[in-house]
Design a protein around this motif. Structure first.
Motif, PDB file in Angstrom:
ATOM      1  N   GLU A 227     -24.088  42.144   0.729  1.00  0.00           N
ATOM      2  CA  GLU A 227     -23.331  43.075   0.500  1.00  0.00           C
ATOM      3  C   GLU A 227     -22.072  43.391   1.436  1.00  0.00           C
ATOM      4  O   GLU A 227     -22.577  43.374   2.684  1.00  0.00           O
ATOM      5  N   ASP A 228     -20.856  43.630   1.086  1.00  0.00           N
ATOM      6  CA  ASP A 228     -20.075  43.960   1.987  1.00  0.00           C
ATOM      7  C   ASP A 228     -19.441  42.813   2.815  1.00  0.00           C
ATOM      8  O   ASP A 228     -19.340  43.011   4.064  1.00  0.00           O
ATOM      9  N   SER A 229     -19.565  41.554   2.359  1.00  0.00           N
ATOM     10  CA  SER A 229     -19.171  40.530   3.243  1.00  0.00           C
ATOM     11  C   SER A 229     -17.793  40.004   3.107  1.00  0.00           C
ATOM     12  O   SER A 229     -17.363  39.762   1.961  1.00  0.00           O
ATOM     13  N   ASP A 230     -17.048  39.929   3.931  1.00  0.00           N
ATOM     14  CA  ASP A 230     -15.735  39.375   4.172  1.00  0.00           C
ATOM     15  C   ASP A 230     -15.805  37.894   3.755  1.00  0.00           C
ATOM     16  O   ASP A 230     -16.540  37.176   4.576  1.00  0.00           O
ATOM     17  N   VAL A 231     -14.989  37.429   2.897  1.00  0.00           N
ATOM     18  CA  VAL A 231     -15.236  35.892   2.538  1.00  0.00           C
ATOM     19  C   VAL A 231     -13.937  35.219   3.103  1.00  0.00           C
ATOM     20  O   VAL A 231     -12.901  35.294   2.428  1.00  0.00           O
ATOM     21  N   PHE A 232     -14.283  34.458   3.987  1.00  0.00           N
ATOM     22  CA  PHE A 232     -13.067  33.849   4.630  1.00  0.00           C
ATOM     23  C   PHE A 232     -12.584  32.619   4.416  1.00  0.00           C
ATOM     24  O   PHE A 232     -11.532  32.197   4.260  1.00  0.00           O
ATOM     25  N   SER A 233     -13.550  32.032   3.611  1.00  0.00           N
ATOM     26  CA  SER A 233     -12.983  30.443   3.231  1.00  0.00           C
ATOM     27  C   SER A 233     -13.975  30.189   1.868  1.00  0.00           C
ATOM     28  O   SER A 233     -15.110  30.593   1.823  1.00  0.00           O
ATOM     29  N   ILE A 234     -13.424  29.493   0.941  1.00  0.00           N
ATOM     30  CA  ILE A 234     -14.103  28.958  -0.271  1.00  0.00           C
ATOM     31  C   ILE A 234     -13.749  27.394  -0.451  1.00  0.00           C
ATOM     32  O   ILE A 234     -12.585  27.335  -0.411  1.00  0.00           O
ATOM     33  N   ALA A 246     -19.212  28.979   0.528  1.00  0.00           N
ATOM     34  CA  ALA A 246     -18.443  30.289   0.585  1.00  0.00           C
ATOM     35  C   ALA A 246     -18.538  30.688   2.124  1.00  0.00           C
ATOM     36  O   ALA A 246     -19.899  30.579   2.550  1.00  0.00           O
ATOM     37  N   SER A 247     -17.887  30.894   2.961  1.00  0.00           N
ATOM     38  CA  SER A 247     -18.163  31.435   4.369  1.00  0.00           C
ATOM     39  C   SER A 247     -17.864  32.892   4.644  1.00  0.00           C
ATOM     40  O   SER A 247     -16.693  33.370   3.939  1.00  0.00           O
ATOM     41  N   ALA A 248     -18.609  33.890   4.996  1.00  0.00           N
ATOM     42  CA  ALA A 248     -18.536  35.149   5.109  1.00  0.00           C
ATOM     43  C   ALA A 248     -18.884  35.706   6.348  1.00  0.00           C
ATOM     44  O   ALA A 248     -19.380  34.890   7.369  1.00  0.00           O
ATOM     45  N   CYS A 249     -18.712  36.884   6.712  1.00  0.00           N
ATOM     46  CA  CYS A 249     -18.919  37.365   7.984  1.00  0.00           C
ATOM     47  C   CYS A 249     -20.570  37.542   8.134  1.00  0.00           C
ATOM     48  O   CYS A 249     -20.859  37.676   9.201  1.00  0.00           O
ATOM     49  N   SER A 250     -21.281  37.308   6.779  1.00  0.00           N
ATOM     50  CA  SER A 250     -22.600  37.503   7.254  1.00  0.00           C
ATOM     51  C   SER A 250     -23.281  36.076   7.112  1.00  0.00           C
ATOM     52  O   SER A 250     -24.695  35.901   7.227  1.00  0.00           O
ATOM     53  N   SER A 263     -27.094  30.596  -2.356  1.00  0.00           N
ATOM     54  CA  SER A 263     -28.102  30.845  -1.207  1.00  0.00           C
ATOM     55  C   SER A 263     -27.512  30.708  -0.193  1.00  0.00           C
ATOM     56  O   SER A 263     -26.597  29.912   0.336  1.00  0.00           O
ATOM     57  N   LYS A 264     -28.125  31.435   0.976  1.00  0.00           N
ATOM     58  CA  LYS A 264     -27.430  31.379   2.512  1.00  0.00           C
ATOM     59  C   LYS A 264     -27.732  30.073   3.122  1.00  0.00           C
ATOM     60  O   LYS A 264     -29.220  29.789   3.044  1.00  0.00           O
ATOM     61  N   ILE A 265     -26.954  29.556   3.620  1.00  0.00           N
ATOM     62  CA  ILE A 265     -27.241  28.189   4.433  1.00  0.00           C
ATOM     63  C   ILE A 265     -27.925  28.729   5.964  1.00  0.00           C
ATOM     64  O   ILE A 265     -27.429  29.302   6.522  1.00  0.00           O
ATOM     65  N   ARG A 274     -18.862  33.754  12.138  1.00  0.00           N
ATOM     66  CA  ARG A 274     -17.682  34.180  11.827  1.00  0.00           C
ATOM     67  C   ARG A 274     -16.796  32.984  11.516  1.00  0.00           C
ATOM     68  O   ARG A 274     -16.033  32.266  12.291  1.00  0.00           O
ATOM     69  N   THR A 275     -17.092  32.330  10.489  1.00  0.00           N
ATOM     70  CA  THR A 275     -16.432  30.958   9.981  1.00  0.00           C
ATOM     71  C   THR A 275     -15.091  31.170   9.272  1.00  0.00           C
ATOM     72  O   THR A 275     -15.224  31.496   8.051  1.00  0.00           O
ATOM     73  N   ARG A 276     -13.937  30.724   9.973  1.00  0.00           N
ATOM     74  CA  ARG A 276     -12.866  31.045   9.427  1.00  0.00           C
ATOM     75  C   ARG A 276     -12.390  29.878   8.285  1.00  0.00           C
ATOM     76  O   ARG A 276     -11.795  30.300   7.395  1.00  0.00           O
ATOM     77  N   VAL A 277     -13.102  28.597   8.553  1.00  0.00           N
ATOM     78  CA  VAL A 277     -12.615  27.679   7.685  1.00  0.00           C
ATOM     79  C   VAL A 277     -13.730  26.603   7.148  1.00  0.00           C
ATOM     80  O   VAL A 277     -14.473  26.293   8.182  1.00  0.00           O
ATOM     81  N   LEU A 278     -13.852  26.235   5.973  1.00  0.00           N
ATOM     82  CA  LEU A 278     -14.618  25.281   5.549  1.00  0.00           C
ATOM     83  C   LEU A 278     -13.745  24.181   5.234  1.00  0.00           C
ATOM     84  O   LEU A 278     -12.709  24.268   4.362  1.00  0.00           O
TER      85      LEU A 278
END
Length: 672
Positions: A227-234, A246-250, A263-265, A274-278
């Protein structure tokens, strides 16, 4: 959580008045005359925010910066040239570039403002970038994401702070498609199903959303995400749209059910998440790159295992994979500029020839070597500090060993050729022919006291180390002076030791200059004056509305000049009275005033114009000199040519055909 999504490595940017709702911007191509033909010398490198290639000619690559400028390369990223500037100021972060795969002359650039993060624009070109226009429906929106539908290039989707918007006519008209759900805002990432343009994913500062019907309805897709994850890239797998990353702050998440569950990788450490881009390899869907704040990571098995393939200190903003050759990988980075790999990311080299995006604070011409220049830069940490050129600015070498990533605000050279640097944490010296800077921050303050009349005076010596910001250093025949955030410090033994501190209760000094026994010392809002070589001080009568002093100058005839946000000021009587200099000068945002001894004139610069202003009558009147085409921080005359320091574009030099403007322009005006 979203106030400062990503730190922009820039000093304070200009506050720009935005263009009209629909303004055609006549912008320069790489082959045209940019900035009056002044030469950008470098040093190469700096921040890069985005990369995109022409789908029909992948050797033609475009690069977006954090100051509204586009660069282009026609040789696969080996060399770069200025291409265009978007917006009326210098504060647009171009995070997303897109080119129509069916009609590459149609280009799009999404931008948001550093100064006003709630604002931005979407720019559109239909002639390959020769001219650009802002789209009226998206004007003023802070656009953080953009994508073109692979199955229909007329369909574009943009994510802004106030929602999701779509165009179905190639960017001419836009409609908000997230109105059905007021929770969908602060958009950070957008992805479109490669086979169905009505299926759109939107990552926000609070998890992700999906629509299957072009925005008529939306649903949260958060199952399996923290919960409460910023989603930086999809990203959606080009061959199998059920696979979504999807990359998120978590961390990084993968869905094999088109986002119904994630599922979490595993495999990437928390510090790098902190993955800005996929970015997926266009020729091999099992290869995915993750650009993080701690380097580039790569998986070759669709996310089961990951390895870091770059240095850990690389901050990755964008990834580009050549569609013809997946071994060619390019990175847009903070501070390191463009990094390129020809072996699938196993090794990277800088590829910045012609690309300069650095904040230069000072330019110093070597006293004994005609071809040697030194520059100080800020905001580049371990990749910044001091650079030296021994061929007049054609090539640069970093000369920062010992500075440990410090910003350099001022550079001076002693009579015996040593360099002295004022940094954000103390002062350093580089001996001639030495390879490493040494700190010169020893402070020795001596006090004297006696408790009773007639008793022997007790002398106390207090030692400390200067760790304050050093904004300016002045070197005279007898004394070195340093204006610092902890006060004024002086040395009578060439920097071996210093003494000093606050002056008249003030300590956050930004500038100090001396001429004979006259010293002018400035904070952001005050000028202190000493007429007896620093023995006593007086507070000058500078106007109370001046609050943004950038520098002080003392002329050979005893005048004091002030460059400030509120304009230029002149005191002909050592600070007893001031006048606002406006006869030919801009009335605000003056960045520097200096005296050119050879030309017997004053020179002034501004951050709002590229013009060099000149005065041959002690500042009473000013004339417009050459226009560099760049906002200027300060100007120098080096071997008869103007050389300027810019806030974003490194060092720029006057073309040879205009040399007379620097070396003899003032003299010719005096005789006419």
């Amino acid at each position: 959580m979203g106030a400062n999504r990503y730190m922009i490595s820039e000093s304070k940017h200009l506050v720009s008045s935005k263009s009209l709702l629909f303004v055609l911007l006549a912008l320069c191509c790489a082959s045209a005359a940019w900035a009056g033909q002044w030469t950008a010398l470098g040093p190469d490198g700096g921040d890069v925010r985005s990369l995109a290639y022409d789908p029909q000619n992948p050797d033609h690559i475009f690069l977006g910066t954090s100051t509204g400028t586009l660069f282009s390369s026609t040789d696969g990223g080996h060399s770069w040239a200025r291409f265009a500037h978007l917006g009326s100021g210098n504060d647009y972060v171009i995070d997303h570039l897109a080119i129509d795969p069916q009609s590459p002359n149609k280009m799009y650039a999404a931008a948001w403002s550093v100064e006003n993060q709630q604002s931005g624009d979407l720019f559109r070109s239909t002639d390959g970038g020769t001219t650009w226009e802002t789209t009226s429906a998206m004007h003023g929106k802070s656009i953080r994401a953009m994508a073109i539908a692979a199955s229909d290039s007329k369909t574009l989707v943009a994510g802004a702070l106030d929602g999701v918007f779509r165009s179905t006519d190639g960017g001419k008209n836009w409609q908000k498609i997230s109105s059905s759900n007021q929770e969908i805002h602060n958009i950070e990432s957008i992805a479109i199903d490669p086979k169905n343009p009505n299926v759109v994913y939107a990552g926000t500062w609070h998890l992700a959303w999906k629509t299957d019907d072009g925005g008529a309805s939306w649903r949260h897709i958060s199952k399996g995400m923290i919960e409460d994850s910023d989603v930086f890239s999809i990203i959606v797998d080009a061959s199998n749209p059920s696979v979504v990353f999807a990359s998120a702050c978590s961390g990084i998440y993968k869905s094999q059910s088109a986002g119904e569950s994630f599922s979490k990788i595993q495999g990437i450490p928390f510090s790098a998440r902190r993955t800005r881009v996929l970015k997926q390899d266009p020729s091999n869907s099992a290869i995915v790159y993750a650009g993080t704040t701690e380097g580039l990571w790569k998986t070759t098995d669709a996310g089961k295992s990951w390895s870091r393939v770059s240095e850990p200190d690389v901050v990755v903003n964008d990834v580009m994979v050549d569609p013809r050759n997946s071994q060619r990988v390019m990175l847009a980075t903070d501070r390191a500029g463009v990094l390129a790999s020809d072996d699938g990311g196993h090794s990277f080299l800088t590829s910045n020839h012609g690309y300069t995006h650095r904040y230069v604070t000072s330019i110093l011409a070597d006293k004994s070597d005609f071809n040697t220049l030194f520059v100080g830069v800020v905001n580049d940490r371990e990749l910044g500090g001091v650079f030296a050129s021994h061929d007049g600015g054609q090539h640069w070498l970093q000369k920062s060993k010992g500075l440990d990533g410090r910003d350099v605000f001022t550079l001076k050279q002693t009579s015996n050729g040593e360099l002295v640097a004022g940094t954000n944490r103390g002062m350093f010296m580089l001996a001639r022919n030495a390879s490493e800077w040494s700190p010169i921050n020893n402070i020795i303050n001596r006090t004297a006291s006696s408790h009773k009349k007639g008793t022997k005076i007790a002398r106390t010596e207090v030692r400390s180390i200067l760790t304050a910001r050093v904004s300016e250093i002045e070197i005279t025949a007898t004394t070195w002076m340093a204006a610092t955030s902890a006060g004024l410090f002086t040395s009578s033994n060439q920097g071996k030791s210093w003494s000093g501190g606050p002056v008249m209760g003030k300590q956050d000094f930004v500038s100090v200059r001396a001429e004979g026994k006259l010293i002018a010392l400035a904070t952001r809002s005050n000028v202190l004056v000493s007429k007896d070589d620093g023995a006593t001080w007086q507070d000058s009568s500078l106007s109370s509305y001046v609050s943004g002093i950038r520098g002080v100058t003392v002329t050979t005839d005893g005048q004091i000049m002030i460059a400030s946000r509120e304009g230029a000021f002149r005191s002909p009587n050592a600070g007893a009275g001031w006048e606002h200099m406006q006869n030919g000068l801009p009335d605000k945002n003056i960045s520097s005033i200096s005296y050119d001894e050879d030309g017997k004139r004053l020179l002034a610069t501004s951050t709002e114009t590229g013009v060099v202003f000149e005065s041959v009558d002690a500042g009473h009147t000013w004339t417009r000199g050459p226009d560099t085409g760049y906002p200027l921080r300060n100007i120098s005359v080096v071997h008869g040519r103007f050389v300027a320091a810019t806030p974003f574009d490194g060092v720029v030099m006057q073309p040879e055909s205009n040399d007379h403007s620097a070396s003899s322009g003032a003299a010719s005006r005096r005789t006419n």
